[in-house]
Design an enzyme around this catalytic site. Sequence first.
Site, PDB file in Angstrom:
ATOM      1  N   GLY A  56      -5.640   1.988   3.448  1.00  0.00           N
ATOM      2  CA  GLY A  56      -5.571   2.591   2.449  1.00  0.00           C
ATOM      3  C   GLY A  56      -6.766   3.502   1.685  1.00  0.00           C
ATOM      4  N   TYR A  91       1.168   6.306  -6.445  1.00  0.00           N
ATOM      5  CA  TYR A  91       0.432   6.712  -8.105  1.00  0.00           C
ATOM      6  C   TYR A  91       1.577   7.198  -9.041  1.00  0.00           C
ATOM      7  CZ  TYR A  91      -3.118   6.916 -11.900  1.00  0.00           C
ATOM      8  OH  TYR A  91      -3.724   6.882 -13.203  1.00  0.00           O
ATOM      9  N   ALA A 104      -3.678   4.760  -5.728  1.00  0.00           N
ATOM     10  CA  ALA A 104      -4.495   5.811  -5.949  1.00  0.00           C
ATOM     11  C   ALA A 104      -3.924   6.932  -4.408  1.00  0.00           C
ATOM     12  CB  ALA A 104      -5.614   5.927  -6.902  1.00  0.00           C
ATOM     13  N   TYR A 147     -12.109  -0.262  -6.535  1.00  0.00           N
ATOM     14  CA  TYR A 147     -12.019  -1.265  -5.067  1.00  0.00           C
ATOM     15  C   TYR A 147     -10.698  -0.156  -3.676  1.00  0.00           C
ATOM     16  CZ  TYR A 147     -12.070  -6.136  -4.159  1.00  0.00           C
ATOM     17  OH  TYR A 147     -12.010  -7.267  -4.010  1.00  0.00           O
ATOM     18  N   GLY A 204      -3.006  -5.439  -4.465  1.00  0.00           N
ATOM     19  CA  GLY A 204      -4.168  -5.470  -6.337  1.00  0.00           C
ATOM     20  C   GLY A 204      -3.381  -7.185  -6.782  1.00  0.00           C
ATOM     21  N   ALA A 247      -2.193   2.308 -16.083  1.00  0.00           N
ATOM     22  CA  ALA A 247      -3.928   2.778 -16.620  1.00  0.00           C
ATOM     23  C   ALA A 247      -4.089   3.046 -17.018  1.00  0.00           C
ATOM     24  CB  ALA A 247      -4.113   1.994 -15.410  1.00  0.00           C
ATOM     25  N   CYS A 257      -9.463 -17.001   6.302  1.00  0.00           N
ATOM     26  CA  CYS A 257     -11.406 -17.181   5.315  1.00  0.00           C
ATOM     27  C   CYS A 257     -12.181 -16.493   6.018  1.00  0.00           C
ATOM     28  CB  CYS A 257     -11.384 -18.719   5.380  1.00  0.00           C
ATOM     29  SG  CYS A 257     -11.421 -19.319   7.375  1.00  0.00           S
ATOM     30  N   GLY A 310       1.252  -1.254  -0.018  1.00  0.00           N
ATOM     31  CA  GLY A 310       0.350  -0.045   0.314  1.00  0.00           C
ATOM     32  C   GLY A 310       0.811   1.047   0.140  1.00  0.00           C
ATOM     33  N   GLN A 369      -0.745   1.508   7.242  1.00  0.00           N
ATOM     34  CA  GLN A 369      -0.998   1.154   6.272  1.00  0.00           C
ATOM     35  C   GLN A 369      -2.264  -0.171   7.648  1.00  0.00           C
ATOM     36  OE1 GLN A 369      -3.159   0.308   4.348  1.00  0.00           O
ATOM     37  NE2 GLN A 369      -2.440   1.111   1.987  1.00  0.00           N
TER      38      GLN A 369
HETATM   39  P1  NAD Z   1       0.610  -1.683  -4.168  1.00  0.00           P
HETATM   40  O1  NAD Z   1       2.127   0.053  -4.023  1.00  0.00           O
HETATM   41  O2  NAD Z   1       1.841  -2.405  -3.541  1.00  0.00           O
HETATM   42  O3  NAD Z   1       0.080  -1.073  -5.411  1.00  0.00           O
HETATM   43  C1  NAD Z   1       0.255  -0.725  -6.543  1.00  0.00           C
HETATM   44  C2  NAD Z   1       0.986  -0.683  -7.777  1.00  0.00           C
HETATM   45  O4  NAD Z   1      -0.072  -0.246  -9.094  1.00  0.00           O
HETATM   46  C3  NAD Z   1       2.088  -0.815  -8.063  1.00  0.00           C
HETATM   47  O5  NAD Z   1       2.700  -1.980  -8.134  1.00  0.00           O
HETATM   48  C4  NAD Z   1       2.749   0.563  -9.230  1.00  0.00           C
HETATM   49  O6  NAD Z   1       3.741  -0.629  -9.722  1.00  0.00           O
HETATM   50  C5  NAD Z   1       1.209   0.360  -9.557  1.00  0.00           C
HETATM   51  N1  NAD Z   1       0.725   1.495 -10.461  1.00  0.00           N
HETATM   52  C6  NAD Z   1       0.618   2.704  -9.522  1.00  0.00           C
HETATM   53  N2  NAD Z   1       0.464   3.960 -10.241  1.00  0.00           N
HETATM   54  C7  NAD Z   1      -0.432   2.751 -11.419  1.00  0.00           C
HETATM   55  C8  NAD Z   1      -0.700   3.641 -12.774  1.00  0.00           C
HETATM   56  N3  NAD Z   1      -1.495   4.789 -12.965  1.00  0.00           N
HETATM   57  N4  NAD Z   1      -0.806   2.263 -14.153  1.00  0.00           N
HETATM   58  C9  NAD Z   1      -0.335   0.838 -13.249  1.00  0.00           C
HETATM   59  N5  NAD Z   1       0.184   0.613 -12.226  1.00  0.00           N
HETATM   60  C10 NAD Z   1       0.092   1.518 -11.605  1.00  0.00           C
HETATM   61  O7  NAD Z   1      -0.034  -1.378  -3.114  1.00  0.00           O
HETATM   62  P2  NAD Z   1      -1.585  -2.110  -2.934  1.00  0.00           P
HETATM   63  O8  NAD Z   1      -1.230  -2.577  -1.256  1.00  0.00           O
HETATM   64  O9  NAD Z   1      -1.413  -2.982  -4.003  1.00  0.00           O
HETATM   65  O10 NAD Z   1      -2.752  -1.578  -3.334  1.00  0.00           O
HETATM   66  C11 NAD Z   1      -3.639  -0.588  -4.170  1.00  0.00           C
HETATM   67  C12 NAD Z   1      -4.943   0.347  -3.474  1.00  0.00           C
HETATM   68  O11 NAD Z   1      -5.369  -1.056  -2.843  1.00  0.00           O
HETATM   69  C13 NAD Z   1      -3.923   1.162  -2.213  1.00  0.00           C
HETATM   70  O12 NAD Z   1      -4.846   2.224  -2.811  1.00  0.00           O
HETATM   71  C14 NAD Z   1      -4.152   0.424  -1.043  1.00  0.00           C
HETATM   72  O13 NAD Z   1      -4.775   1.385   0.013  1.00  0.00           O
HETATM   73  C15 NAD Z   1      -5.836  -0.384  -1.282  1.00  0.00           C
HETATM   74  N6  NAD Z   1      -6.488  -1.408  -0.771  1.00  0.00           N
HETATM   75  C16 NAD Z   1      -7.606  -2.122  -0.584  1.00  0.00           C
HETATM   76  C17 NAD Z   1      -7.391  -3.023  -0.069  1.00  0.00           C
HETATM   77  C18 NAD Z   1      -9.506  -3.363   0.098  1.00  0.00           C
HETATM   78  O14 NAD Z   1      -9.628  -4.111   0.570  1.00  0.00           O
HETATM   79  N7  NAD Z   1     -10.015  -2.946  -1.219  1.00  0.00           N
HETATM   80  C19 NAD Z   1      -6.773  -3.658   0.959  1.00  0.00           C
HETATM   81  C20 NAD Z   1      -6.082  -2.181   0.844  1.00  0.00           C
HETATM   82  C21 NAD Z   1      -5.176  -1.979   0.644  1.00  0.00           C
END
Ligand code: NAD
Length: 550
Positions: free
Chosen positions: A487, A268, A261, A317, A173, A238, A405, A47, A125
């Site tokens: 997050g 990001y 993001a 998400y 992700g 993206a 789980c 994150g 986080q």
């Molecule tokens: P991370 O920082 O480990 O990974 C983010 C990925 O996005 C990286 O691999 C990075 O290279 C890529 N990235 C960044 N900008 C990009 C762009 N413009 N285009 C393509 N790729 C790009 O983060 P993570 O742990 O995978 O978490 C991702 C997001 O989800 C965070 O914002 C986090 O807070 C959120 N999150 C959501 C949940 C949920 O339950 N839905 C849980 C935890 C985290």
Amino acid sequence: MRLANTPIEIGHGDILRCKGWRQEGVLRMLENTLANGEKPQELIVYGGSGRVARNWECYHAIVDALKALEADETLVIQSGKPVAVLRTSPSSPKVIAANTNLVGKWATWPVYRELEAKGLIMYGQYTAGTWAYIGTQGILQGTFETFAAAGATFPSGDLKGRIVLTAGLGGMGGAQPLAVKMAGGVCIAVEVDPERAERRIGMGYCDSIVRTAEEALRKARAAAESGETLGIALIGNAAEEFERLRALGLSPAVVTDQTSAHDPLNGYVPAGCTLAEAIDLRARDPQRYVAMSMASMARHVRAMLAFRDDGAIVFEYGNNIRGHAEETGEARAFEIQGFVPLFIRPSFARGRGPFRWVCLSGAPEDLAATDAATLAAFPDDPLLRTWMSMAQKRVPIQGLPARCCWLALGERDRLGRIFNDMVRAGRLKAPLALSRDHLDTGSVAQPTRETERMKDGSDAIADWPLLNALLNAVNGADVVTIHQGGGSGMGGSISAGMTIVADGTDEAANRIGRCLFADPAIGVIRHADAGYDEAKEAARRAGLKPLVGV
Ligand code: NAD
């Protein structure tokens, strides 16, 4: 078990380095969290910049303190820095921590960055600062639940023959391609960093890497048309690739995004930059970087909205991309719904959420034994059965063997006691650590995610996670944490984490029974209070009487 490129070794087997299993269990959770992290050399777990400790000096001081901690002492952590060991009681937590908490009006990125630069605070986080991260499996389960629920909205009841478009293959992700496959579909995940994509291929979470939108489209269509499942990583940005794929005629059934993001500086990567340029600009001109990131997120969200206009199911998400797009002038950003109100709330209302355990022995046999005990305890839960059988086949062990789980109120304390009995009976090689994500029924207030669109409008009320942490502390969980930001970025959430060690003692059985009941119970109560009928029913079944008018 040595952690690559760091002086860290994960404890395993039955050798104690601490004065008791509770302290040892907490230490192993810390080491295991770091071992599974995205950038362990920098203490970063996932994150963006979610960390286990403020710096290496603090990390080693925490380890030393845990090794010396007595049964009636508690280690106190302030944003990743150990600040005190205090005499408490034998049933008190071993560690309490508060991470990233800023007073409301001051909870902004500029204030945070200034304090971080002075070395006064760190980003915790969710499970990073709680030392309860188990790699991508934790999120895989939640992601599977979400994509399975999305699939259930189609006549076939699953994602078979359908394409899911998403982005981000990081710590969280990275679970998306496999989760989509488990739900029957084809996934295109756009990722800017080829190393991240390669890592997911290596773990078996993704099948192939492509460099052009054309190739991604061709492969995805071929797989979808033949009803096969496939995970494709498309290397690119993206914001740009979503537009390109749409222009090429992609019409995905589901669209979402898990780039980091929430953090426009360190998470990001803005459109118009290569990854190397982004890393350089970040250090050289952070202000310009953030402005570019924000503009890119607005463009990214516009592309998601275009897919929505085409008829796709589009959801955020939990990374606050809508919030940042709206700030940058994309007025329609919140036409995209969050995944919790769309898919997850009914589970939260009955106290169902992401329970997990870690086998402190490091032995895969302990995982097999606990998996079997779980299935035997809940023979009538088809979703649990589907998940467990897929997880056993498809989820590689990362660090200490662990399982996640979703279990509801009444189920977690029951299973916790069963596990404690197994430890007591010598059926496992060492104790277990029982934990969960912060993303859970009663442990988080996050108005654009877990508490988005609550029935009574109580989305931003953060009393509930604080009550959750207080309950876990008085009930004697071994780690209790309170986090801000999580997050969703600075000012975005307040949440609480917990871990309890099942060491086979009667005393642990009592604390497990109390903690693992009260922890989801406050979630059920929170949802009953907000007017959800499923929650009122779950509360009634659990013998929780409303005190005022619910
Ligand atoms: P991370 O920082 O480990 O990974 C983010 C990925 O996005 C990286 O691999 C990075 O290279 C890529 N990235 C960044 N900008 C990009 C762009 N413009 N285009 C393509 N790729 C790009 O983060 P993570 O742990 O995978 O978490 C991702 C997001 O989800 C965070 O914002 C986090 O807070 C959120 N999150 C959501 C949940 C949920 O339950 N839905 C849980 C935890 C985290």
